[in-house]
Design an enzyme around this catalytic site. Structure first.
Site, PDB file in Angstrom:
ATOM      1  N   LYS A   1      -0.689 -11.041  10.625  1.00  0.00           N
ATOM      2  CA  LYS A   1      -0.411 -12.436   9.445  1.00  0.00           C
ATOM      3  C   LYS A   1      -0.320 -13.521  10.899  1.00  0.00           C
ATOM      4  O   LYS A   1      -0.390 -14.136  10.707  1.00  0.00           O
ATOM      5  CB  LYS A   1       0.345 -12.307   8.632  1.00  0.00           C
ATOM      6  CG  LYS A   1       0.199 -11.496   7.656  1.00  0.00           C
ATOM      7  CD  LYS A   1       1.103 -11.863   6.107  1.00  0.00           C
ATOM      8  CE  LYS A   1       0.068 -11.472   4.752  1.00  0.00           C
ATOM      9  NZ  LYS A   1       0.701 -11.094   3.673  1.00  0.00           N
TER      10      LYS A   1
ATOM     11  N   LYS B   1      -9.785  -5.883   3.469  1.00  0.00           N
ATOM     12  CA  LYS B   1      -9.259  -5.697   2.229  1.00  0.00           C
ATOM     13  C   LYS B   1      -9.693  -6.834   1.057  1.00  0.00           C
ATOM     14  O   LYS B   1      -9.686  -8.161   1.757  1.00  0.00           O
ATOM     15  CB  LYS B   1      -7.664  -5.559   2.217  1.00  0.00           C
ATOM     16  CG  LYS B   1      -6.670  -5.206   0.953  1.00  0.00           C
ATOM     17  CD  LYS B   1      -5.003  -5.400   1.617  1.00  0.00           C
ATOM     18  CE  LYS B   1      -4.729  -6.418   1.744  1.00  0.00           C
ATOM     19  NZ  LYS B   1      -3.373  -6.695   1.333  1.00  0.00           N
TER      20      LYS B   1
ATOM     21  N   LYS C   1      -5.291 -11.882  -1.339  1.00  0.00           N
ATOM     22  CA  LYS C   1      -5.246 -13.765  -1.812  1.00  0.00           C
ATOM     23  C   LYS C   1      -5.551 -14.403  -1.071  1.00  0.00           C
ATOM     24  O   LYS C   1      -5.748 -15.675  -1.148  1.00  0.00           O
ATOM     25  CB  LYS C   1      -4.206 -13.896  -2.044  1.00  0.00           C
ATOM     26  CG  LYS C   1      -3.317 -12.616  -3.462  1.00  0.00           C
ATOM     27  CD  LYS C   1      -1.852 -13.746  -3.618  1.00  0.00           C
ATOM     28  CE  LYS C   1      -1.036 -12.351  -4.028  1.00  0.00           C
ATOM     29  NZ  LYS C   1      -0.061 -12.136  -3.631  1.00  0.00           N
TER      30      LYS C   1
HETATM   31  N1  AQP Z   1      -7.081  -4.960  -2.275  1.00  0.00           N
HETATM   32  C1  AQP Z   1      -5.549  -3.955  -2.821  1.00  0.00           C
HETATM   33  N2  AQP Z   1      -5.794  -3.411  -3.150  1.00  0.00           N
HETATM   34  C2  AQP Z   1      -5.064  -2.489  -3.674  1.00  0.00           C
HETATM   35  N3  AQP Z   1      -3.655  -3.401  -3.501  1.00  0.00           N
HETATM   36  C3  AQP Z   1      -3.455  -3.774  -2.784  1.00  0.00           C
HETATM   37  N4  AQP Z   1      -2.362  -4.949  -3.261  1.00  0.00           N
HETATM   38  C4  AQP Z   1      -2.144  -5.789  -2.210  1.00  0.00           C
HETATM   39  N5  AQP Z   1      -4.419  -6.108  -2.249  1.00  0.00           N
HETATM   40  C5  AQP Z   1      -4.848  -5.165  -2.601  1.00  0.00           C
HETATM   41  C6  AQP Z   1      -1.148  -5.121  -3.675  1.00  0.00           C
HETATM   42  O1  AQP Z   1      -0.668  -5.762  -4.136  1.00  0.00           O
HETATM   43  C7  AQP Z   1       0.734  -5.765  -4.063  1.00  0.00           C
HETATM   44  C8  AQP Z   1       0.594  -7.284  -3.866  1.00  0.00           C
HETATM   45  O2  AQP Z   1       1.449  -7.385  -3.072  1.00  0.00           O
HETATM   46  P1  AQP Z   1       2.014  -8.778  -2.257  1.00  0.00           P
HETATM   47  O3  AQP Z   1       1.749 -10.061  -2.948  1.00  0.00           O
HETATM   48  O4  AQP Z   1       3.597  -8.074  -1.429  1.00  0.00           O
HETATM   49  O5  AQP Z   1       1.205  -9.180  -0.733  1.00  0.00           O
HETATM   50  P2  AQP Z   1       0.146  -8.244  -0.449  1.00  0.00           P
HETATM   51  O6  AQP Z   1      -0.532  -6.761  -0.071  1.00  0.00           O
HETATM   52  O7  AQP Z   1      -0.073  -8.905   1.137  1.00  0.00           O
HETATM   53  O8  AQP Z   1      -0.964  -8.104  -1.060  1.00  0.00           O
HETATM   54  P3  AQP Z   1      -2.530  -9.690  -0.962  1.00  0.00           P
HETATM   55  O9  AQP Z   1      -2.937  -9.461  -2.141  1.00  0.00           O
HETATM   56  O10 AQP Z   1      -3.675  -8.963   0.515  1.00  0.00           O
HETATM   57  O11 AQP Z   1      -1.903 -10.829  -0.942  1.00  0.00           O
HETATM   58  P4  AQP Z   1      -1.845 -11.683   1.063  1.00  0.00           P
HETATM   59  O12 AQP Z   1      -3.537 -11.935   1.034  1.00  0.00           O
HETATM   60  O13 AQP Z   1      -0.853 -13.130   0.785  1.00  0.00           O
HETATM   61  O14 AQP Z   1      -1.871 -10.589   1.846  1.00  0.00           O
HETATM   62  C9  AQP Z   1       1.049  -5.057  -3.260  1.00  0.00           C
HETATM   63  O15 AQP Z   1       1.767  -3.528  -3.546  1.00  0.00           O
HETATM   64  C10 AQP Z   1      -0.189  -4.422  -2.781  1.00  0.00           C
HETATM   65  O16 AQP Z   1      -0.682  -3.295  -1.854  1.00  0.00           O
END
Ligand code: AQP
Length: 337
Positions: free
Chosen positions: A118, A201, A204
């Site tokens: 990030k 992955k 978001k």
């Molecule tokens: N691709 C994925 N497959 C399975 N689980 C996923 N999670 C995220 N992407 C996947 C799980 O969703 C939860 C959300 O966590 P978060 O909002 O704290 O951020 P993150 O893990 O960084 O999720 P994102 O969607 O990838 O957000 P951004 O793009 O902002 O970084 C967690 O339990 C995560 O493991």
């Protein structure tokens, strides 16, 4: 499910209100929230303070926070069973976050893969982006959670939380529950990949929106995204993460949305056409009722009331546990004048 035989008694997890939620967030994390609420005492928060580690438009953050709470409820988390709340409504998280910062090392925070990924994408890197795993540790330890249901990408942060908890137990005598990960395997949805590039992955903040299914995507959009999803050479529908990552990813989605096993799916298809159509229809049938419920929850005051009650319940537990941390660290309790 990758977990140990420690009984699941108390559960904490959270999702950041950053952008639109994806199907990856749903199957990797939220689906297990819904399941676990009937097995343990559960706390599910909208981690708005984590979202601030990268620049956010204030109005968008405000709306995304309330929308994420609506999605929690619409997806099946019952606010009368589990506690749903906004992280910043319980200031004890931030206070314990500071104690966690003073219990972790810059070296270990700098090694976090998510920080490296990030921070490489940011023009300026906030201090919070680096120390965010400390706040996450506080979120978990302040409820003395036995288990944390998250996707695979959060495993490293959870390991850090466990290291900090173990460190505190050595330093101050056993008083912190060392939380266990509750992480689905890849075949169970722990790491859903982008539709347009199965080496990345679903996320978001993925640059290409066609790589994600968003929970609020209309049926037509879902159908088109699945039709355009990258598949692999050949025609066989077989689960093979290495040689057929695109097809394997779609198989996992179909399995999770219909309850069929991967073997059953594999036996059913001899080409990609009908397979993709069925994947899209299965996703639509899971998401449509959630989308309708989200709309109902837009009635004025409904979600705010749920969050107010949730914050009261969470705060009572968090404050009680924070007092124990404060006492172990040697902070003098405040007396009211
Ligand atoms: N691709 C994925 N497959 C399975 N689980 C996923 N999670 C995220 N992407 C996947 C799980 O969703 C939860 C959300 O966590 P978060 O909002 O704290 O951020 P993150 O893990 O960084 O999720 P994102 O969607 O990838 O957000 P951004 O793009 O902002 O970084 C967690 O339990 C995560 O493991």
């Amino acid at each position: 499910m990758a977990t140990t035989n420690v009984p699941v008694t108390r559960v904490l997890s959270g999702i950041q209100p950053t952008g639109q939620l994806t199907l990856g967030n749903y199957v990797g994390a939220m689906k297990n929230f819904v399941k676990l609420q009937h097995e343990a005492e559960c706390y599910f928060c909208i981690v708005d303070m984590h979202a601030l580690t990268v620049p956010q438009d204030p109005k968008a953050l405000y709306n995304a926070t309330l929308d994420l709470a609506r999605i929690y409820v619409a997806a099946g988390i019952d606010p009368n069973v589990a506690t749903i709340f906004v992280q910043s409504h319980v200031p004890a998280h931030a206070e314990l976050g500071w104690l966690m910062e003073c219990s972790s090392y810059i070296g270990e925070l700098g090694r976090m893969t998510q920080f490296k990924d990030k921070s490489a994408k940011q023009e300026v890197v906030t201090t919070g982006l680096m120390t965010y795993p400390c706040l996450m540790a506080a979120d978990i330890l302040i409820y003395q959670a036995s288990h944390v249901p998250v996707g695979e990408d959060q495993r490293q942060h959870l390991e850090l939380t466990r290291d900090i908890a173990t460190r505190l137990n050595h330093r101050f005598g056993d008083f912190v529950t060392v939380p266990e990960p509750y992480i689905p395997s890849k075949a169970e949805g722990g790491r859903i990949m982008a539709l347009t590039d199965p080496t990345k992955k679903m996320s978001k903040t993925l640059e290409d929106p066609n790589g994600n299914i968003y929970l609020m995507d209309p049926p037509k959009v879902i159908m088109n995204k699945i039709k355009r999803a990258v598949t692999d050479l050949g025609r066989e529908v077989v689960y093979d993460e290495e040689n057929k990552p695109g097809v394997s990813n779609l198989m996992v989605l179909l399995s999770l949305c219909t309850g069929q096993t991967l073997d059953e799916i594999s036996a059913k298809y001899d080409g990609y056409g009908q397979f993709k159509k069925d994947v899209a229809e299965a996703i639509i049938s899971v998401l449509e009722p959630i989308q309708q419920k989200v709309e109902e929850l837009r009635a004025p005051g409904v979600i705010e009331e749920i969050l107010a009650k949730g914050a009261d319940k969470a705060e009572a537990v968090a404050n009680r546990n924070l007092a124990v941390f404060r006492e172990r660290f040697g902070l003098v309790p405040r007396r009211r004048a």
